[in-house]
Every structure is written in structure tokens, then in C-alpha cells.
Design an enzyme around this catalytic site. Sequence first.
Site, short mmCIF file in Angstrom:
data_model
loop_
_atom_site.label_atom_id
_atom_site.label_comp_id
_atom_site.label_asym_id
_atom_site.label_seq_id
_atom_site.Cartn_x
_atom_site.Cartn_y
_atom_site.Cartn_z
N SER A 241 0.85 -1.19 0.00
CA SER A 241 0.00 0.00 0.00
C SER A 241 0.89 1.24 0.00
O SER A 241 2.10 1.16 0.22
CB SER A 241 -0.90 0.05 1.25
OG SER A 241 -1.75 -1.07 1.32
N SER A 279 -3.23 -3.28 -3.35
CA SER A 279 -2.60 -2.10 -2.76
C SER A 279 -3.67 -1.18 -2.19
O SER A 279 -4.66 -0.87 -2.85
CB SER A 279 -1.79 -1.34 -3.82
OG SER A 279 -1.13 -0.22 -3.25
N ASP A 281 -4.37 2.47 -1.28
CA ASP A 281 -3.83 3.79 -1.62
C ASP A 281 -4.76 4.85 -1.04
O ASP A 281 -5.79 5.18 -1.64
CB ASP A 281 -3.69 3.95 -3.13
CG ASP A 281 -2.95 2.77 -3.78
OD1 ASP A 281 -2.05 2.22 -3.12
OD2 ASP A 281 -3.29 2.40 -4.91
#
Length: 374
Positions: A241, A279, A281
Site C-alpha cells: 500500500s 494495494s 492507496d
Amino acid sequence: MRTRELGIRIGRGTPGRFNAITDVAGVRVGHHTLNVVAGDASVHTGVTIIEPRAGSARLQPCFAGCHVLNGNGDATGLEWIREAGLLTTPIAYTNTHSVGVVRDALIAAERDAVASDVYWCMPVVLETFDGLLNDIWGQHVTADHVQRARAEARSGDVGEGNVGGGTGMICHEFKGGIGTASRVLKTGEGGWTVGALVQANYGRRDALRVAGYPVGEVLEQVHSPFRETADGRTGEAGMGSIVVTIATDAPLLPHQCTRLAQRGSVGIARMGGGTEDPSGDIFLAFSVGNSGLPVANYGRVGAPTTAVEMVNNDHMSALFSAAAEAVEEAIVNALLAAKDLTARGARAEAIGAERLLAALREVGWRPDSESRRA
């Protein structure tokens, strides 16, 4: 060495004195780092604290906004920011499994310091996953570590790389971590400062770009932590991340802070990120530009209105550009500051200044080039 010391130019903006989020007046950053070598139970993690306002102004809320590019992550305190547009506590970065203890420690600290002045607090804690290099299931971060990070919070230079929450992080399959950068707008654009602090733990090697140049294409053969250990814990390249905090002294309203937070996506995209399903974000932006915002003291008599300023929308573009550049350069600074880390059967190599410069030259870059690739 940092990005600009190597002659690598990210955009055309001008950094502040420290080229850090702390160039925004009153903002302070502190880290507490844990490094314990113990085989499979090795600990490489920590806590990073961002204090939006220093000293006697610490109780004053800031207008704020947030944005999620990809939600494979977690955070606390963002719903109240979305609802009310107010940031009322410090911001913390840590690892995925330590969000709860960090949140609770921040609440305890506020209770002890200001319980007679406020009714509640909703701390903002952001996370990225460091479970390849750190015994994340051991939940080694404690309330004491949070308080130590707060005690270390300072203005000025900010530690980068393998520090605080970024200690065990991996970025574009190199060692990642904490990075920061800033931009100061020209007088005609408002003269405001924009700073960013990232915890970079995302991205595939082959997608990596620096100053627009596809360096990942010539660095694919460098060792990757996702290509080894025999115990099945290698994970997937690109997993992880990135969390981003953007600060400014421009007098922004909450919806404008949200718009500024969205521009973190631009900086990450320029680096070759933002396209991975595993991920998380998550981006936050706050403004210290409106001072004197009242603390929510429910049940007490207070003024029904507060006068505030706002940047006109036709002056937002320069702030957007500054935010994108600061985030992009902060990620490069995180990569350059990071050190090799071997733990729990995995090895994350630092990209290193010499290796990065060699890769840049191989794809056509020249120091302080006025041009950047598309």
C-alpha cells in the site's frame, strides 16, 4: 542522498527550506523505530506521527479532506473528516495489524492532556503491510512506542527510509519506507507551501519510473524480495500500500482539501503505481490556513459562526501541481533513503544512489535535465 542532491529534478516547482512536510508552518513529525533480530519473529516496524499544529494551537481543528484511490487497506477517523471536513488529532502511520493499538494510544494521550476541554477524539491512523520483513502477527507496537514517537515530533528535517512506520516497507520491490518533500508556490500563485509525507510500500519493479524515465525496465534483474523464500510467504509483486498526507498553509475549505488529496494519485501514477489490486492507496490533505476554528465543545455556549478564508478555485491549479510533485519526489526520497534489510528469510535491497543514477543514464536521462519523459 536525497533526490535533488543527485541532480534529479522532479517537476519544475521550488522546494521549501527542508524539502519536507515540515516546511508548512507548525507541522511536526516524529518517529519511533523497532528493529529486533529474532529469526522468524524478527521485528522491523514502528510508528510515525504527524502533528498538524504545534504548541498552544494543537487543539485547533484543521479543515481536511481525504481520498481513496484503491481501498485494499484500512484507516481510522476518515468518516468524520468526510462528514465534517475537520481534522482534530495527530495523524499516525504504522503497520496493518497495529492500527488499533496506535488509535487507542492516541485517544489515551488526548484524554490525559485535554479531557476537560473536549468530549471525544477520533484519531486518524493509516497503515501499510510490512509482514514480509516484520513479524506482523506478533503485534509488537505498543502504546509506549506511540508516545515515544509523539515525544520525538519536531519541525525541520524529517527522517526518511527505514524509520518509524516505514521500517519494514517495500516499494517497487526495493526497500521502501518514509519519504517527504515540499513545494513553495510563486508569489503570484499565492506563495503558499505544500508538503507531503508518504509511507511507500507499493508497486512492481518493471513499472517504476523516476522523473518520467522507465528505470524499472533496466532494473528488473535486481533481486526482488518477492522471488525467494521457500516458506511460501513471498506474496505478490505489487502487493502492499501507500499512504499519503499532504499539508498546506493555503486557506482551503474541506472540499478543496479533498481535491488536493486526490492529486496524490498523480504523483503515484508518475512513479508507475496506482494500478495494483492488492494495494491500499489512501490519501489525506489538511490546511492550517484558517486559524481559530473552534473546538467542538458540545453543550457549551459558543459563537454560532466563524469567519474563514478560501482560495478561489481559479488559483487551485498551482496547488494541485505542487501536491503531485511533492508526492512524487517524496517517494523517490523514500527509496533513496532506504537501507538494505534482510529478515525472516526475505531480502529487500535498497535501490541506492549509484544504481539509480546508472539506470537513469541507461534510459537517456542527464543531470538537471529541463525535460522529462512523458
